[in-house]
Write a protein that holds these residues in place. Sequence first.
Motif, PDB file in Angstrom:
ATOM      1  N   ALA A 145       0.833  -1.210   0.000  1.00 35.15           N
ATOM      2  CA  ALA A 145       0.000   0.000   0.000  1.00 35.15           C
ATOM      3  C   ALA A 145       0.862   1.252   0.000  1.00 35.15           C
ATOM      4  O   ALA A 145       0.595   2.205  -0.748  1.00 35.15           O
ATOM      5  CB  ALA A 145      -0.932  -0.012   1.207  1.00 35.15           C
ATOM      6  N   SER A 146       1.890   1.264   0.838  1.00 33.69           N
ATOM      7  CA  SER A 146       2.772   2.433   0.914  1.00 33.69           C
ATOM      8  C   SER A 146       3.562   2.615  -0.374  1.00 33.69           C
ATOM      9  O   SER A 146       3.759   3.739  -0.849  1.00 33.69           O
ATOM     10  CB  SER A 146       3.732   2.288   2.092  1.00 33.69           C
ATOM     11  OG  SER A 146       3.032   2.199   3.308  1.00 33.69           O
ATOM     12  N   ALA A 149       1.063   3.909  -3.107  1.00 34.21           N
ATOM     13  CA  ALA A 149       0.608   5.274  -2.827  1.00 34.21           C
ATOM     14  C   ALA A 149       1.729   6.277  -3.023  1.00 34.21           C
ATOM     15  O   ALA A 149       1.530   7.341  -3.626  1.00 34.21           O
ATOM     16  CB  ALA A 149       0.060   5.359  -1.410  1.00 34.21           C
ATOM     17  N   ALA A 168      -1.593  10.438  -1.367  1.00 30.85           N
ATOM     18  CA  ALA A 168      -1.015   9.225  -0.791  1.00 30.85           C
ATOM     19  C   ALA A 168      -1.957   8.603   0.238  1.00 30.85           C
ATOM     20  O   ALA A 168      -2.139   7.378   0.270  1.00 30.85           O
ATOM     21  CB  ALA A 168       0.340   9.545  -0.155  1.00 30.85           C
ATOM     22  N   THR A 172      -3.741   4.977  -0.281  1.00 23.93           N
ATOM     23  CA  THR A 172      -3.501   3.963   0.747  1.00 23.93           C
ATOM     24  C   THR A 172      -4.816   3.441   1.310  1.00 23.93           C
ATOM     25  O   THR A 172      -5.001   2.228   1.495  1.00 23.93           O
ATOM     26  CB  THR A 172      -2.646   4.542   1.886  1.00 23.93           C
ATOM     27  OG1 THR A 172      -1.389   4.983   1.360  1.00 23.93           O
ATOM     28  CG2 THR A 172      -2.388   3.495   2.965  1.00 23.93           C
ATOM     29  N   SER A 173      -5.746   4.339   1.545  1.00 23.34           N
ATOM     30  CA  SER A 173      -7.047   3.944   2.094  1.00 23.34           C
ATOM     31  C   SER A 173      -7.816   3.071   1.112  1.00 23.34           C
ATOM     32  O   SER A 173      -8.431   2.066   1.504  1.00 23.34           O
ATOM     33  CB  SER A 173      -7.869   5.188   2.451  1.00 23.34           C
ATOM     34  OG  SER A 173      -7.211   5.972   3.432  1.00 23.34           O
ATOM     35  N   TRP A 175      -6.540   1.126  -1.100  1.00 27.40           N
ATOM     36  CA  TRP A 175      -5.863  -0.178  -1.139  1.00 27.40           C
ATOM     37  C   TRP A 175      -6.382  -1.084  -0.012  1.00 27.40           C
ATOM     38  O   TRP A 175      -6.688  -2.260  -0.241  1.00 27.40           O
ATOM     39  CB  TRP A 175      -4.355   0.006  -1.018  1.00 27.40           C
ATOM     40  CG  TRP A 175      -3.583  -1.277  -1.071  1.00 27.40           C
ATOM     41  CD1 TRP A 175      -3.342  -2.150  -0.035  1.00 27.40           C
ATOM     42  CD2 TRP A 175      -2.962  -1.862  -2.222  1.00 27.40           C
ATOM     43  NE1 TRP A 175      -2.604  -3.225  -0.459  1.00 27.40           N
ATOM     44  CE2 TRP A 175      -2.358  -3.070  -1.804  1.00 27.40           C
ATOM     45  CE3 TRP A 175      -2.857  -1.469  -3.553  1.00 27.40           C
ATOM     46  CZ2 TRP A 175      -1.650  -3.896  -2.686  1.00 27.40           C
ATOM     47  CZ3 TRP A 175      -2.144  -2.288  -4.433  1.00 27.40           C
ATOM     48  CH2 TRP A 175      -1.560  -3.488  -3.986  1.00 27.40           C
ATOM     49  N   TYR A 176      -6.490  -0.530   1.181  1.00 30.95           N
ATOM     50  CA  TYR A 176      -6.913  -1.341   2.322  1.00 30.95           C
ATOM     51  C   TYR A 176      -8.420  -1.588   2.340  1.00 30.95           C
ATOM     52  O   TYR A 176      -8.868  -2.682   2.701  1.00 30.95           O
ATOM     53  CB  TYR A 176      -6.492  -0.666   3.626  1.00 30.95           C
ATOM     54  CG  TYR A 176      -5.018  -0.815   3.933  1.00 30.95           C
ATOM     55  CD1 TYR A 176      -4.441  -2.068   4.038  1.00 30.95           C
ATOM     56  CD2 TYR A 176      -4.204   0.303   4.099  1.00 30.95           C
ATOM     57  CE1 TYR A 176      -3.082  -2.206   4.298  1.00 30.95           C
ATOM     58  CE2 TYR A 176      -2.852   0.166   4.367  1.00 30.95           C
ATOM     59  CZ  TYR A 176      -2.295  -1.098   4.470  1.00 30.95           C
ATOM     60  OH  TYR A 176      -0.960  -1.239   4.726  1.00 30.95           O
ATOM     61  N   ARG A 182      -7.077  -3.333  -5.791  1.00 32.62           N
ATOM     62  CA  ARG A 182      -5.627  -3.478  -5.646  1.00 32.62           C
ATOM     63  C   ARG A 182      -4.950  -3.864  -6.960  1.00 32.62           C
ATOM     64  O   ARG A 182      -3.867  -3.362  -7.279  1.00 32.62           O
ATOM     65  CB  ARG A 182      -5.313  -4.523  -4.571  1.00 32.62           C
ATOM     66  CG  ARG A 182      -5.665  -4.058  -3.170  1.00 32.62           C
ATOM     67  CD  ARG A 182      -5.401  -5.158  -2.147  1.00 32.62           C
ATOM     68  NE  ARG A 182      -5.837  -4.744  -0.815  1.00 32.62           N
ATOM     69  CZ  ARG A 182      -5.835  -5.534   0.261  1.00 32.62           C
ATOM     70  NH1 ARG A 182      -5.402  -6.791   0.149  1.00 32.62           N
ATOM     71  NH2 ARG A 182      -6.253  -5.071   1.429  1.00 32.62           N
TER      72      ARG A 182
END
Length: 243
Positions: A145-146, A149, A168, A172-173, A175-176, A182
Amino acid sequence: MSSEEPGARQWPGYRSRPSYDPGRALVFPAPVPADLRALGQRVRAADWPVRLAFRASRIALLDTLCRWQTLRALACVHLLAARPVEAAGLLDDLRAVPGQETAADPALPALLARLQEYALDLPPDLVDAVVSDAGGLLADNRFAASVVAAGLSADSCPADTDEAVSRAVVLTSYWYETPEQRGGLALAWSSALFVRSWLGWADRFAYGDPAGGIGITADPRPARPDAAGLPAWAAPLLDRAAG
């Protein structure tokens, strides 16, 4: 297929040689002219969201941006590899920046179809490099994720630090919180990374590392992801990667 095999289609923008991975090759770019280098830098930029929302329309927008940016980067690789003499139409398509406003253009489906045509015309090994890198990120990276992003946000050339951080955080949000996105995010990241790597390698080494380096593709390369891990629009890319 190696670009130097007898009877193979010629791609003046790079050379390749067989890899230790069966059916795969190592890729060594040719020098890149200044105009194409500048275009390659701009192509990695997209106007990713700066505000988070999980409405169906916003998630659909993210999916569209991922598809657009993936095909856009691959079409740019086609330009870098093929060096066509007449490319005015492709150049115009590459200059269109994915974003919330541009995604609403009724001409977008036709633009995506043209970009996909260029992407699927690439040699399978180049498409495989992008798809496999995305698969490696999806399969085994606790910091995926990091990585995604940060990479996509940096490539977007944000106007200021706050905008970069917002993008970013939003990516990231997503992705989760939206696992189904994804695969698209990973492909957008890996395709942009491939363009960046192509330009970086060409800047340092013409047609390969004098010290015997591995080119811009990994050896051994990560496994291709399963179709279930990628969005439906990526199916033709997966097929092309498999040759």
